[in-house]
Design an enzyme around this catalytic site. Structure first.
Site, mmCIF file in Angstrom:
data_model
loop_
_atom_site.group_PDB
_atom_site.id
_atom_site.type_symbol
_atom_site.label_atom_id
_atom_site.label_comp_id
_atom_site.label_asym_id
_atom_site.label_seq_id
_atom_site.Cartn_x
_atom_site.Cartn_y
_atom_site.Cartn_z
ATOM 1 N N ASP A 1 0.873 -1.162 0.000
ATOM 2 C CA ASP A 1 0.000 0.000 0.000
ATOM 3 C C ASP A 1 0.918 1.222 0.000
ATOM 4 O O ASP A 1 2.107 1.117 0.325
ATOM 5 C CB ASP A 1 -0.879 -0.033 1.256
ATOM 6 C CG ASP A 1 -1.707 1.229 1.419
ATOM 7 O OD1 ASP A 1 -2.325 1.649 0.427
ATOM 8 O OD2 ASP A 1 -1.702 1.794 2.529
ATOM 9 N N ASP B 1 -0.201 5.056 0.897
ATOM 10 C CA ASP B 1 -0.488 6.055 1.930
ATOM 11 C C ASP B 1 -0.429 5.437 3.330
ATOM 12 O O ASP B 1 -1.044 4.403 3.597
ATOM 13 C CB ASP B 1 -1.860 6.683 1.696
ATOM 14 C CG ASP B 1 -1.935 7.422 0.371
ATOM 15 O OD1 ASP B 1 -2.624 8.443 0.305
ATOM 16 O OD2 ASP B 1 -1.282 6.977 -0.600
#
Length: 421
Positions: free
Chosen positions: A212, A214
């Site tokens: 991922d 963020d």
């Protein structure tokens, strides 16, 4: 030094054999092992098992030998005693019965586990708490290995302090759910991460790592940074937090947040990208994975522009994220194409594994939010990194006490090897 032993005959093979465990303890010196093997080879003793460890120049060595010739065994033991005395080792002989040996052989096919304890600093209290959980599950600790580097007590390290110890376990897990709950509870109490993995071929042969973006590879949530520039920071931050906690459907919340960005001047995108903070340990992790031949990917519910910025900065192989729609230099409040949500991340991970011709067991996924859970759950190793409580409770493993490069320890890597990678 023990000078005698009681002979014990085993009928494990077609011959009547003596099986003996020889244990050595003392200062480590060059050529010790070679000289010991020379004695055993002269008398044609069979080696059934061997293991050695050296801690602060102190040797611990165990050898299980077998022979169907009593005279050869006795002569070998005598010469071993003389040699051990000569090189300063304490030696002990322990006969192994037929039943003991048969049990040892039968346990070779059991599922084995690895427990990794990781924290900025590991104390005796940490290790006592971890091993108490291990014992309560019926495991026996067979190996203990320090994965973190040797600690210089005087000098300032270029890396943040961290310590990691890996336990190799044998036995049958009594209650996997109870063990996981105990490890999570311990993590919260003592600021320590405890990972439990099956010790199989897949654990040692990961090939793909998907991240991922963020709050995982970077410390910020990019959409919150965009919202600040658009003057809608509070509204978007509230929706973001509820989505990350799993309270809102990701697609609906994402569209609602993007809609609030309508009219934002796209010229602020480079400025936002430049102020993004790469997470502690991310650069070391990615560079190490690349050096060792792993493929890396960003699978993000954020935006493609910033994922590509990170791709160039960190050397990521592939990126998949949402494309922010811009017309006439202004953000329209919409995205192009399908939204990369949790289901899409899992689908992308499958596609990447298929393209590489590897099993999902050889893939690893790292994320922090609820929309990362689908990919974390299908990867052979799913790691919740500094994640929300909901994600920590549902992911296979979790790391919160150290930087992102702590992931390397879950792959069984040692600092002494990484320094050369």
């Amino acid at each position: 030094m023990i000078l005698t032993y009681n002979s014990c005959r085993s009928t494990t093979s077609q011959f009547m054999r003596e099986i003996i465990l020889i244990s050595f303890l003392g200062p480590d010196q060059p050529n010790q092992f070679t000289r010991l093997m020379q004695v055993l080879s002269v008398h044609s003793l069979q080696i059934l098992d061997v293991g050695q460890a050296v801690i602060h120049n102190q040797l611990t060595l165990g050898i299980v030998v077998a022979s169907d010739n009593e005279t050869a065994t006795a002569l070998a033991m005598k010469e071993i005693l003389i040699l051990a005395h000569d090189i300063g080792l304490t030696v002990r002989f322990k006969p192994i019965s037929n039943a003991e040996y048969d049990q040892w052989v039968s346990e070779g096919g059991r599922t084995r586990y690895i427990v990794t304890a990781l924290a900025p600093e590991l104390t005796a209290a940490h290790l006592q708490a971890v091993t108490k959980i291990v014992s309560s599950q019926g495991f026996n600790i067979e190996t203990v290995t320090r994965l973190s580097g040797r600690l210089d007590l005087d000098a300032e390290s270029q890396f943040p302090r961290r310590a990691c110890v890996q336990f190799g376990l044998s036995g049958q897990m009594l209650d996997a759910q109870a063990m996981r709950a105990a490890c999570l509870s311990l993590s919260g109490e003592l600021n320590i991460d405890v990972a439990v993995q099956e010790d199989n071929a897949y654990r040692r042969n990961r090939r793909l790592v998907c991240f991922d973006m963020d709050s995982t590879l970077i410390e910020q949530e990019v959409i919150d940074e965009l919202a600040l520039e658009a003057g809608v920071g509070e509204q978007v931050a509230e929706i973001t937090e509820r989505a990350m906690q799993g309270e809102l459907d990701f697609q609906q919340s994402f569209r609602a947040r993007v809609a609030l960005l309508k009219g934002l001047d796209a010229s602020v995108l480079p400025k936002i990208a430049e102020r993004l903070t790469v997470t502690e340990g991310a650069e070391r992790l990615i560079s190490t994975l690349k050096a060792l031949g792993y493929k890396t990917a960003i699978l993000s519910g954020g935006f493609q522009y910033f994922a590509e910025y990170l791709q160039a900065k960190l050397g990521i192989d592939e990126v998949h994220a949402n494309i922010l729609d811009v017309q006439d230099g202004l953000v329209t409040g919409e995205v192009k194409g399908a939204i990369v949500d949790g289901a899409r991340k899992a689908e992308l991970l499958r596609q990447l594994a298929d393209k590489m011709g590897i099993s999902l067991e050889q893939a690893m996924a790292v994320g922090d939010g609820a929309n990362d859970l689908p990919m974390l759950s299908i990867a052979g190793l799913g790691v919740a990194f500094r994640a929300k409580p909901l994600v920590r409770q549902n992911a296979n493993q979790a790391i919160s006490s150290v930087g992102l490069d702590g992931v390397l320890y879950l792959l069984g890597m040692q600092d002494k090897d990484l320094n050369r990678a």
